[in-house]
Design a protein around this motif. Structure first.
Motif, PDB file in Angstrom:
ATOM      1  N   GLU A 194      38.875 -54.509 -26.933  1.00 29.14           N
ATOM      2  CA  GLU A 194      39.636 -53.279 -27.532  1.00 29.14           C
ATOM      3  C   GLU A 194      41.179 -53.726 -27.678  1.00 29.14           C
ATOM      4  O   GLU A 194      41.968 -53.177 -28.317  1.00 29.14           O
ATOM      5  CB  GLU A 194      39.583 -52.068 -26.920  1.00 29.14           C
ATOM      6  N   ASP A 195      41.545 -54.620 -26.637  1.00 26.51           N
ATOM      7  CA  ASP A 195      43.038 -55.261 -26.712  1.00 26.51           C
ATOM      8  C   ASP A 195      43.385 -55.767 -28.015  1.00 26.51           C
ATOM      9  O   ASP A 195      44.682 -55.890 -28.307  1.00 26.51           O
ATOM     10  CB  ASP A 195      43.260 -56.267 -25.610  1.00 26.51           C
ATOM     11  N   TYR A 196      42.296 -56.192 -28.803  1.00 25.08           N
ATOM     12  CA  TYR A 196      42.751 -56.845 -30.196  1.00 25.08           C
ATOM     13  C   TYR A 196      41.959 -56.039 -31.155  1.00 25.08           C
ATOM     14  O   TYR A 196      41.783 -56.694 -32.131  1.00 25.08           O
ATOM     15  CB  TYR A 196      42.351 -58.311 -30.136  1.00 25.08           C
ATOM     16  N   SER A 197      41.676 -54.998 -31.146  1.00 24.86           N
ATOM     17  CA  SER A 197      40.988 -54.067 -32.205  1.00 24.86           C
ATOM     18  C   SER A 197      42.039 -53.953 -33.507  1.00 24.86           C
ATOM     19  O   SER A 197      41.438 -53.263 -34.230  1.00 24.86           O
ATOM     20  CB  SER A 197      40.322 -52.900 -31.542  1.00 24.86           C
ATOM     21  N   ASP A 198      43.340 -54.230 -33.128  1.00 29.67           N
ATOM     22  CA  ASP A 198      44.053 -53.861 -34.244  1.00 29.67           C
ATOM     23  C   ASP A 198      44.165 -54.746 -35.579  1.00 29.67           C
ATOM     24  O   ASP A 198      44.611 -54.781 -36.409  1.00 29.67           O
ATOM     25  CB  ASP A 198      45.512 -53.669 -33.809  1.00 29.67           C
ATOM     26  N   ILE A 199      43.527 -56.052 -35.182  1.00 29.02           N
ATOM     27  CA  ILE A 199      43.249 -56.997 -35.995  1.00 29.02           C
ATOM     28  C   ILE A 199      42.134 -56.510 -37.110  1.00 29.02           C
ATOM     29  O   ILE A 199      40.889 -56.552 -36.770  1.00 29.02           O
ATOM     30  CB  ILE A 199      43.019 -58.390 -35.685  1.00 29.02           C
ATOM     31  N   LYS A 200      42.686 -56.421 -38.496  1.00 25.90           N
ATOM     32  CA  LYS A 200      41.561 -55.827 -39.306  1.00 25.90           C
ATOM     33  C   LYS A 200      41.933 -56.334 -40.980  1.00 25.90           C
ATOM     34  O   LYS A 200      43.154 -56.622 -41.128  1.00 25.90           O
ATOM     35  CB  LYS A 200      41.508 -54.427 -39.382  1.00 25.90           C
ATOM     36  N   LYS A 201      40.767 -56.811 -41.397  1.00 21.76           N
ATOM     37  CA  LYS A 201      41.249 -57.227 -42.983  1.00 21.76           C
ATOM     38  C   LYS A 201      42.075 -58.196 -42.818  1.00 21.76           C
ATOM     39  O   LYS A 201      43.122 -58.350 -43.919  1.00 21.76           O
ATOM     40  CB  LYS A 201      41.481 -56.003 -43.775  1.00 21.76           C
ATOM     41  N   ALA A 202      42.109 -59.082 -42.146  1.00 25.76           N
ATOM     42  CA  ALA A 202      43.118 -60.317 -42.087  1.00 25.76           C
ATOM     43  C   ALA A 202      42.701 -61.634 -42.799  1.00 25.76           C
ATOM     44  O   ALA A 202      43.408 -62.469 -43.210  1.00 25.76           O
ATOM     45  CB  ALA A 202      43.545 -60.504 -40.753  1.00 25.76           C
ATOM     46  N   PHE A 203      41.268 -61.815 -42.949  1.00 22.55           N
ATOM     47  CA  PHE A 203      40.717 -63.225 -43.107  1.00 22.55           C
ATOM     48  C   PHE A 203      39.988 -63.285 -44.499  1.00 22.55           C
ATOM     49  O   PHE A 203      39.239 -62.115 -44.759  1.00 22.55           O
ATOM     50  CB  PHE A 203      40.097 -63.796 -42.224  1.00 22.55           C
ATOM     51  N   THR A 204      40.086 -64.397 -45.255  1.00 19.15           N
ATOM     52  CA  THR A 204      39.083 -64.310 -46.339  1.00 19.15           C
ATOM     53  C   THR A 204      37.746 -65.001 -46.071  1.00 19.15           C
ATOM     54  O   THR A 204      36.788 -64.749 -46.928  1.00 19.15           O
ATOM     55  CB  THR A 204      39.853 -65.081 -47.473  1.00 19.15           C
ATOM     56  N   MET A 205      37.757 -65.609 -44.954  1.00 22.48           N
ATOM     57  CA  MET A 205      36.650 -66.549 -44.651  1.00 22.48           C
ATOM     58  C   MET A 205      36.421 -66.835 -42.942  1.00 22.48           C
ATOM     59  O   MET A 205      37.532 -66.922 -42.647  1.00 22.48           O
ATOM     60  CB  MET A 205      36.623 -67.811 -45.349  1.00 22.48           C
ATOM     61  N   ILE A 206      35.279 -66.381 -42.736  1.00 25.47           N
ATOM     62  CA  ILE A 206      34.756 -66.619 -41.267  1.00 25.47           C
ATOM     63  C   ILE A 206      33.760 -67.531 -41.202  1.00 25.47           C
ATOM     64  O   ILE A 206      32.691 -67.520 -41.706  1.00 25.47           O
ATOM     65  CB  ILE A 206      34.527 -65.150 -40.482  1.00 25.47           C
ATOM     66  N   LEU A 207      33.952 -68.639 -40.265  1.00 27.19           N
ATOM     67  CA  LEU A 207      33.025 -69.768 -40.094  1.00 27.19           C
ATOM     68  C   LEU A 207      32.881 -69.541 -38.469  1.00 27.19           C
ATOM     69  O   LEU A 207      33.820 -69.765 -37.837  1.00 27.19           O
ATOM     70  CB  LEU A 207      33.483 -71.027 -40.192  1.00 27.19           C
ATOM     71  N   ALA A 208      31.675 -69.397 -37.902  1.00 23.15           N
ATOM     72  CA  ALA A 208      31.485 -69.377 -36.344  1.00 23.15           C
ATOM     73  C   ALA A 208      30.063 -69.481 -35.965  1.00 23.15           C
ATOM     74  O   ALA A 208      29.032 -69.339 -36.710  1.00 23.15           O
ATOM     75  CB  ALA A 208      32.154 -67.890 -36.026  1.00 23.15           C
ATOM     76  N   ASN A 209      30.164 -69.837 -34.536  1.00 24.36           N
ATOM     77  CA  ASN A 209      28.897 -70.081 -33.994  1.00 24.36           C
ATOM     78  C   ASN A 209      28.971 -69.049 -32.664  1.00 24.36           C
ATOM     79  O   ASN A 209      29.516 -69.719 -31.689  1.00 24.36           O
ATOM     80  CB  ASN A 209      28.186 -71.523 -33.527  1.00 24.36           C
ATOM     81  N   PRO A 210      29.027 -67.724 -32.873  1.00 26.00           N
ATOM     82  CA  PRO A 210      29.621 -66.928 -31.358  1.00 26.00           C
ATOM     83  C   PRO A 210      28.561 -67.102 -30.394  1.00 26.00           C
ATOM     84  O   PRO A 210      27.364 -67.650 -30.445  1.00 26.00           O
ATOM     85  CB  PRO A 210      29.434 -65.524 -32.053  1.00 26.00           C
ATOM     86  N   PRO A 211      28.825 -66.771 -29.112  1.00 27.02           N
ATOM     87  CA  PRO A 211      28.004 -67.103 -27.886  1.00 27.02           C
ATOM     88  C   PRO A 211      26.613 -66.410 -27.940  1.00 27.02           C
ATOM     89  O   PRO A 211      26.732 -65.318 -28.299  1.00 27.02           O
ATOM     90  CB  PRO A 211      28.877 -66.442 -26.882  1.00 27.02           C
TER      91      PRO A 211
END
Length: 489
Positions: free
Chosen positions: A265-282
């Motif tokens: 929740e410390d970084y929950s203020d980051i919203k609608k910031a990126f046009t693309m996400i590429l990831a392999n989450p844990p």
């Protein structure tokens, strides 16, 4: 890929560290990274000096002051006293890169270096390593990048909480599926060594417009590429340093690699910031309930990381933003309320574009877990959401599906890419083929199950056998033949 002489030199460098007591693969890569960074700063300064000499002008924006000249690679590599080399690198050059700040060369890597520790205490080891690095040709960006990727491939043990290094060819496959454009803002919220961001950068370097011109040469694109395009989050300090170095060696000047626990929740203020996400989450990890961002828990009530990252991706994306992420198969068909809830959210509230089922050996030798790539788009209104979902049944990725992962002929990736970029609902209705569409209503009626086996039709080949009497006769003949041979013995 590197091979032959360069590969042998890297292997020799690696062995040198191991023989001198630095055997943790992450530590080896870190120590090599520091020296490569020092060398790169000197290379940049040398290039500026050559340019200034040609123009007959003083050096602009010098990296090294007069007092810092001893910290340059081109200075200490020529010292003959091993003890002096160690003193210069440990007490001058290393503190120099740790404390870089307020200059044009400050990068994410330099910021993460503040927690770095120089582990080389043996003068003979350091001079040996410096000599070996000097003998490895790294003038070309591709060579530097491939060299670094080869070093990363030596991380053959899994991390904690289901963290695995994503195979490079799978990362490239996902980037080729997504085809990022020149003005994307790309994020990997679990970036690790930065593989997805590097692959996106390499794709964009070769991207051309309709007139055959490199898109990065268009006004403003190069600046956006170097300063605004690439973002990565991780909470592992070692990975932050290695990831930043990886991006730097691939020619990205200032990637935004940040120390963040993405689910917190410390970084929950980051919203609608990126046009693309590429990831392999844990995979298969869990987090403390009290630390999870409240907005994520509103979407899906769970502690499982593989589920929590999906609403995180949706929060981070701009409207119209796209994502391609690797998930364990359980996300596709899990029967818990949380599993069904997140799948319903993707399908009903957004646009689930595709599901690529990958073979279970893709992550070997790390793990044999079955995985899939899900591709989706964040939409603003429901009418723009899912109409039908494209499925692909990938059986081979060009490598053997055992721990050795040796190259083989069977490879579905070219076919996958061709079918994805030319997909047509009217022509892909055959459920017996590798690629097909499934209507949203059918998926909904199946409890939002996204496992490909739920919808794929298996075509059984008819096998004709000889009549039982004929088979029995052949068996009697074989038995009689064996009996006669036994008597002959």
């Amino acid at each position: 890929m590197i091979a032959g002489e360069i590969k042998s030199k890297v292997d020799k460098l690696w062995t040198t560290f191991w023989n001198n007591g630095i055997s943790n693969p992450l530590s080896v890569i870190e120590q090599i990274s520091y020296l490569l960074f020092i060398k790169r700063l000197d290379d940049l300064e040398l290039a500026k000096e050559r340019k200034a000499q040609r123009l007959g002008q003083p050096v602009k924006n010098s990296i090294f002051s007069e007092e810092q000249q001893r910290s340059r690679w081109s200075h200490f590599k020529n010292l003959t006293d091993a003890e002096e080399v160690l003193r210069v690198v440990r007490d001058e050059a290393f503190p120099f890169i740790k404390n870089l700040g307020g200059t044009q060369v400050e990068t994410a890597y330099a910021r993460h270096m503040k927690d770095a520790v120089f582990l080389i205490a043996n003068p003979a080891l350091l001079t040996n390593v410096v000599t070996q690095i000097e003998q490895i040709p790294m003038e070309e960006r591709d060579t530097k990048g491939d060299l670094y990727e080869y070093m990363l491939s030596k991380l053959t043990t899994a991390g904690t909480n289901g963290q695995f290094r994503t195979p490079r060819h799978i990362i490239k496959m996902i980037v080729d599926l997504m085809q990022p454009g020149a003005r994307e803002i790309i994020c990997d919220p679990a970036c690790g060594t930065g593989g997805f961001l590097v692959a996106a950068a390499e794709h964009l370097r070769d991207l051309k417009d309709s007139d055959g011109n490199l898109v990065l040469n268009a006004p403003g694109n190069r600046e956006h590429f170097n300063q605004e395009m690439f973002h990565g989050f991780d909470f592992d300090g070692t990975m932050l340093r290695i990831g930043s170095m990886n991006l730097m060696l691939h020619g990205i000047e200032d990637p935004k690699i940040e120390a963040r626990d993405s689910l917190s929740e410390d970084y929950s203020d980051i919203k609608k910031a990126f046009t693309m996400i590429l990831a392999n989450p844990p995979f298969k990890g869990s987090v403390e309930d009290s630390t999870i961002a409240p907005d994520l828990k509103k979407v899906v009530k769970t502690k499982k990381t593989e589920l929590l990252f999906l609403p995180l991706f949706l929060r981070l994306l701009k409207i119209g933003g796209r994502a391609a992420v690797i998930v364990p198969d359980g996300v596709l068909f899990g029967s818990s309320k949380a599993h069904k809830s997140i799948r319903k959210t993707l399908i009903e509230n957004h646009k689930l574009d595709g599901v690529v089922s990958m073979p279970s050996g893709v992550f070997k030798p790390y793990a044999g877990v079955s995985t899939a790539v899900i591709i989706f788009t964040k939409v603003g209104v429901e009418k723009d959401g899912t109409d039908r979902v494209w499925f692909y049944d990938m059986k081979a990725d060009g490598l053997s599906l055992d721990d050795k992962r040796q190259p083989i002929e069977e490879n579905d990736i070219p076919d996958l890419l061709e079918k994805w970029h030319n997909r047509d609902p009217k022509q892909e209705s055959d459920r017996k083929s590798k690629a097909f569409f499934v209507p949203k209503k059918e998926i909904k009626d199946n409890g939002y199950d996204l496992s490909i086996n739920r919808y794929k039709e298996i075509e059984y080949e008819e096998v004709e056998y000889e009549p039982p009497k004929v088979i029995s006769g052949k068996l009697r003949s074989l038995k009689a033949e064996i009996s006669s041979l036994s008597r002959g013995i």
